[in-house]
Design an enzyme around this catalytic site. Structure first.
Site, PDB file in Angstrom:
ATOM      1  N   PRO A  23       9.602  26.731 -26.348  1.00 40.12           N
ATOM      2  CA  PRO A  23       9.592  27.127 -24.936  1.00 40.12           C
ATOM      3  C   PRO A  23      10.907  26.731 -24.265  1.00 40.12           C
ATOM      4  O   PRO A  23      11.386  25.611 -24.439  1.00 40.12           O
ATOM      5  CB  PRO A  23       8.411  26.338 -24.365  1.00 40.12           C
ATOM      6  CG  PRO A  23       7.511  26.105 -25.533  1.00 40.12           C
ATOM      7  CD  PRO A  23       8.434  25.909 -26.704  1.00 40.12           C
ATOM      8  N   GLU A  24      11.490  27.663 -23.522  1.00 41.10           N
ATOM      9  CA  GLU A  24      12.742  27.399 -22.827  1.00 41.10           C
ATOM     10  C   GLU A  24      12.467  27.247 -21.336  1.00 41.10           C
ATOM     11  O   GLU A  24      11.309  27.161 -20.921  1.00 41.10           O
ATOM     12  CB  GLU A  24      13.738  28.528 -23.121  1.00 41.10           C
ATOM     13  CG  GLU A  24      14.028  28.680 -24.616  1.00 41.10           C
ATOM     14  CD  GLU A  24      14.991  29.813 -24.935  1.00 41.10           C
ATOM     15  OE1 GLU A  24      15.833  30.154 -24.077  1.00 41.10           O
ATOM     16  OE2 GLU A  24      14.902  30.373 -26.042  1.00 41.10           O
ATOM     17  N   LYS A  36      13.692  20.896 -20.431  1.00 38.61           N
ATOM     18  CA  LYS A  36      12.474  21.449 -21.028  1.00 38.61           C
ATOM     19  C   LYS A  36      11.333  20.432 -21.014  1.00 38.61           C
ATOM     20  O   LYS A  36      10.300  20.640 -21.658  1.00 38.61           O
ATOM     21  CB  LYS A  36      12.762  21.903 -22.461  1.00 38.61           C
ATOM     22  CG  LYS A  36      13.826  22.995 -22.550  1.00 38.61           C
ATOM     23  CD  LYS A  36      14.162  23.331 -23.993  1.00 38.61           C
ATOM     24  CE  LYS A  36      15.301  24.336 -24.077  1.00 38.61           C
ATOM     25  NZ  LYS A  36      15.689  24.636 -25.472  1.00 38.61           N
ATOM     26  N   ARG A  58      21.796  28.745 -36.187  1.00 37.33           N
ATOM     27  CA  ARG A  58      20.924  29.506 -35.298  1.00 37.33           C
ATOM     28  C   ARG A  58      21.425  30.940 -35.232  1.00 37.33           C
ATOM     29  O   ARG A  58      22.631  31.202 -35.334  1.00 37.33           O
ATOM     30  CB  ARG A  58      20.906  28.909 -33.881  1.00 37.33           C
ATOM     31  CG  ARG A  58      20.433  27.478 -33.819  1.00 37.33           C
ATOM     32  CD  ARG A  58      18.985  27.308 -34.236  1.00 37.33           C
ATOM     33  NE  ARG A  58      18.064  28.013 -33.374  1.00 37.33           N
ATOM     34  CZ  ARG A  58      17.565  27.518 -32.235  1.00 37.33           C
ATOM     35  NH1 ARG A  58      17.930  26.308 -31.823  1.00 37.33           N
ATOM     36  NH2 ARG A  58      16.708  28.213 -31.522  1.00 37.33           N
TER      37      ARG A  58
END
Length: 294
Positions: free
Chosen positions: A2-3, A59, A283
């Site tokens: 979750p960002e 976050k 990434r």
């Protein structure tokens, strides 16, 4: 993971659903998620405390309680908080946690409940976390705010103080790529893989571009697009390309608006060139080779 938009959605929801309630009970089948306390100790310390507020730092979700205490929850890779009612019972091989109501809570991604805070109105705050990486810290507010993970945070991605001058001094002082730098929470807090891709596509900046080479016009575009895209995603209640769900167990809708993230081989919305994917720091990064020239 979750960002910022997903975490802010959770925080906004919790602000409407749990403030004013007292913690009446606590259960977990995964005490490793609790840092610095045993599950028994946490239950004893938190029961009876009143929830005064909920806010976000990067976050991290911070739930402010009375008697100057704070509960910090970082949802990590697959965690998400929900508010509802569940039945919890021990079985011959562990525990069974089932929703007391039909609907979204019965979806597969909402079935990995490992932590439950019972509130005095009968509702429950539950953490579903398939990979069990979520982190829980509890203690005096000053001690929570002094945690290294909090102290190291850079300016929030939506902080108005993150102007062109500050961006130039912090982000553009780095030798890494702009995408890796935007995703570093010690530089800018809240941006992850999904939104970094869409922000840089919108700003017409290649993700592999060294941050120190950005020009003033590019910096201003990145700042503008960061605010625009993150606020749009908050309005759409986040992105659910994986396990994220809101406090009602429902998916966010920004996934239907993605610009380049996971769009490899699809046509760019601007020029119809095929979107490409590269790896930066282990990434993925998705971009248009024509609109975002290196």
């Amino acid at each position: 993971m979750p960002e910022l938009p997903e975490v802010q959605t959770i925080v906004n929801d919790l602000g409407k659903k749990i403030i004013g309630q007292r913690v009446a009970g606590f259960w977990t089948d995964w005490p490793k998620s609790i840092k610095g306390l045993t599950s028994v100790s946490l239950r004893r310390k938190i029961e009876g405390l009143k929830i005064l507020g909920v806010r976000r730092l990067g976050k991290n979700i911070l739930i402010t309680l009375d008697k100057n205490h704070t509960l910090l929850i970082h949802q990590k890779m697959t965690g998400h908080l929900m508010v509802g009612r569940w039945s919890i019972r021990r079985t011959h091989d562990g525990w069974s946690v089932k929703s007391s109501t039909k609907g979204p809570f019965e979806d597969r991604v909402n079935q990995y409940i490992h932590v439950v805070f019972t509130l005095d109105n009968g509702k429950m705050l539950a953490l579903s976390d398939m990979r069990k990486f979520a982190r829980i810290d509890f203690g005096r507010t000053a001690d929570i705010l002094a945690l290294p993970a909090i102290q190291k945070l850079g300016l929030d991605a939506l902080d108005r103080r993150l102007n062109a001058e500050v961006f130039r001094k912090t982000v553009c002082s780095r030798n890494r790529s702009i995408k890796q730098t935007l995703m570093d929470p010690t530089v800018v807090a809240g941006i992850g893989n999904i939104y970094a891709d869409d922000i840089l596509w919108s700003a017409k900046v290649h993700p592999a571009r060294p941050a120190r080479t950005l020009k003033d016009a590019e910096i201003k575009r990145i700042i503008f697009q960061t605010r625009r895209i993150l606020n749009k995603a908050i309005g759409l209640r986040g992105t659910s390309v994986g396990d994220y769900r809101d406090t009602a167990g429902k998916p966010g809708k920004y996934g239907q608006e993605l610009l380049v993230y996971r769009k490899t081989g699809e046509s760019c919305r601007r020029c119809r060139t095929l979107i490409q994917r590269i790896e930066l720091g282990q990434r993925s990064a998705h971009f248009c080779p024509k609109c975002q020239k290196l």
